[in-house]
Design an enzyme around this catalytic site. Structure first.
Site, PDB file in Angstrom:
ATOM      1  N   LYS A 171       0.828  -1.119  -0.007  1.00 26.52           N
ATOM      2  CA  LYS A 171       0.129   0.050   0.045  1.00 26.52           C
ATOM      3  C   LYS A 171       0.840   1.253   0.111  1.00 26.52           C
ATOM      4  CE  LYS A 171      -4.026  -2.147   2.305  1.00 26.52           C
ATOM      5  NZ  LYS A 171      -5.065  -2.004   3.380  1.00 26.52           N
ATOM      6  N   ARG A 172       2.064   1.187   0.595  1.00 23.17           N
ATOM      7  CA  ARG A 172       3.011   2.316   0.593  1.00 23.17           C
ATOM      8  C   ARG A 172       3.338   2.848  -0.881  1.00 23.17           C
ATOM      9  NH1 ARG A 172       6.686  -1.659   1.911  1.00 23.17           N
ATOM     10  NH2 ARG A 172       8.383  -1.732   0.794  1.00 23.17           N
TER      11      ARG A 172
END
Length: 448
Positions: free
Chosen positions: A241-242
């Site tokens: 997700k980063r």
């Protein structure tokens, strides 16, 4: 041999973009060989598996344009069959009952850790006589794995991969409550579904050696394996997700077209020379595992955006209209012209929508430069409803030439009056989209 493949997600959350690529490769490979592509929902984790997650997976695959043969198969209802196979192995002497308690296993691992030994089951119940069996005590069924030699996997992507059997322990097939382990259930299901090729991420490669041993113990044909490299982010770390969106539904919501995603995922780890754009038919005709790389592929958002731009420009306008929201101030003709204008440089449908909404909304509190005001008012008089973009741009050039003023003065202030920013598309196209009446109103407000 008829090719049969499967995509087997666990319904415990989103459909990860890496899983979507696995499904895509399965489908393309199968279609090339005229085989059957099956969908199996591995829902044995009853605490985390939900109907909502199943729908997320099905919706994601459908949006991506992937289709499977037959109805989806759910793994949990097949638990009795998994248990049946485990008991067959037990009866044949190829598996055994293990009565080790959880405390004993914990102590075993702690001792192995202290001695610097690999932490794996030590086979303490492998050759115990029946007389040692504690009456009524719970037990698991373990595979009696080979202790000598090696297990070899001839992988279609990774090549020949070998592990010494001394590095593998006797895996649990059936838990003490009678439920099968994931490792065992997968093998039974793949066999019963006549799977000929198992195509999945290379994070499963270590599992494969153990699963091959189950096939061999049952005397079943072992399928061919193809372990795909994982997808990493631009920084070289596992995609998460980063790095941005990792769920297939997120890419849909961010305005990517499914055909762009299919094309991009196809190229993410596989290539055919320098070709970048592939139709679905070309993908099926050309795909092979010989050109799937062994190293992790890096996700490149710029490249995805470029591909999406290509497919947006090629898309039918009626389809794009159905995917975008028409501003209340626009009629259908203006909406279409705005789509055609803004899709040229946009990377996503969201960008197209934002650009359309931006010009549809009349600027508030905008005032143009004093020296430009009389010129804009004069230009407003020149504009006629029947003028197209080219005619409007020509009229502007004629006016600038006759008035002896810099075009920059007219261009920047005209855009400022129309959309509230000096950075905007060609004036002629803006006027054509907004209409002469709306343009005159905006010029009038900005020149007061």
């Amino acid at each position: 041999m008829k090719v049969v493949t499967r995509f087997a997600p666990s319904p415990t959350g989103m459909l990860h973009i890496g899983s979507a690529r696995t499904a895509l490769f399965n489908q393309i490979f199968t279609r090339r060989h005229g085989g059957k592509f099956l969908l199996r929902i591995e829902d044995t984790d009853r605490e985390r598996s939900t109907p909502e997650s199943v729908e997320v997976i099905l919706d994601g695959l459908t949006w991506l344009g992937l289709t499977w043969d037959d109805e989806p198969i759910f793994q949990f209802p097949r638990a009795p069959r998994h248990a049946e196979v485990a008991r067959e192995l037990l009866a044949a002497g190829k598996a055994y009952k293990c009565f080790a308690t959880q405390d004993e296993l914990t102590a075993m691992r702690e001792e192995q850790k202290e001695k610097g030994l690999p932490q794996r089951y030590d086979g303490r119940w492998r050759d115990r006589p029946e007389s040692d069996t504690p009456a009524g005590a719970p037990f698991v069924i373990r595979l009696k794995a080979p202790t000598e030699g090696e297990t070899v996997v001839d992988d279609l992507v990774q090549g020949t991969v070998t592990v010494q059997n001394t590095q593998l322990d006797d895996m649990v097939l059936l838990r003490s409550d009678g439920t099968p382990t994931y490792m065992h259930a997968v093998v039974v299901d793949d066999h019963d579904m006549d799977i000929t090729h198992v195509i999945r991420g290379d994070d499963h490669l270590t599992n494969t050696f153990r699963q091959v041993q189950i096939y061999q113990a049952m005397g079943w044909d072992v399928p061919r394996f193809a372990h795909l490299p994982l997808i990493h982010g631009p920084d070289g770390h596992k995609l998460s997700k980063r790095h941005g969106a990792v769920s297939t539904s997120q890419y849909r919501d961010e305005g990517y077209l499914p055909e762009a995603m299919r094309n991009y995922l196809l190229r993410l780890g596989w290539g055919h020379g320098d070709q970048e754009i592939f139709s679905d038919a070309e993908a099926v005709a050309l795909f092979d595992f010989a050109h799937v790389g062994r190293s992790p592929a890096r996700f490149d958002y710029d490249r995805l955006g470029s591909l999406n731009n290509h497919y947006m420009r090629a898309a039918d306008i009626a389809r794009l209209k159905s995917l975008l929201k028409k501003p209340a101030a626009f009629d259908d003709a203006a909406f279409e012209k705005a789509i055609i204008l803004f899709r040229e440089r946009a990377k996503t449908l969201v960008e197209v929508q934002n650009d359309i909404d931006a010009i549809a909304a009349a600027p508030v509190g905008v005032t143009v430069a004093d020296e430009a005001k009389p010129h804009l008012s004069a230009i407003a008089v020149l504009l006629k409803p029947d003028m197209n973009a080219d005619a409007i741009d020509a009229a502007l050039k004629d006016y600038v030439a006759s008035a002896g003023v810099p075009f920059k003065l007219i261009g920047q202030n005209m855009r400022l009056a129309l959309v509230g920013s000096p950075q905007a598309p060609a004036i002629g196209k803006l006027v054509e989209i907004l209409g002469v009446g709306e343009v005159n109103q905006r010029i009038s407000k900005a020149t007061r």
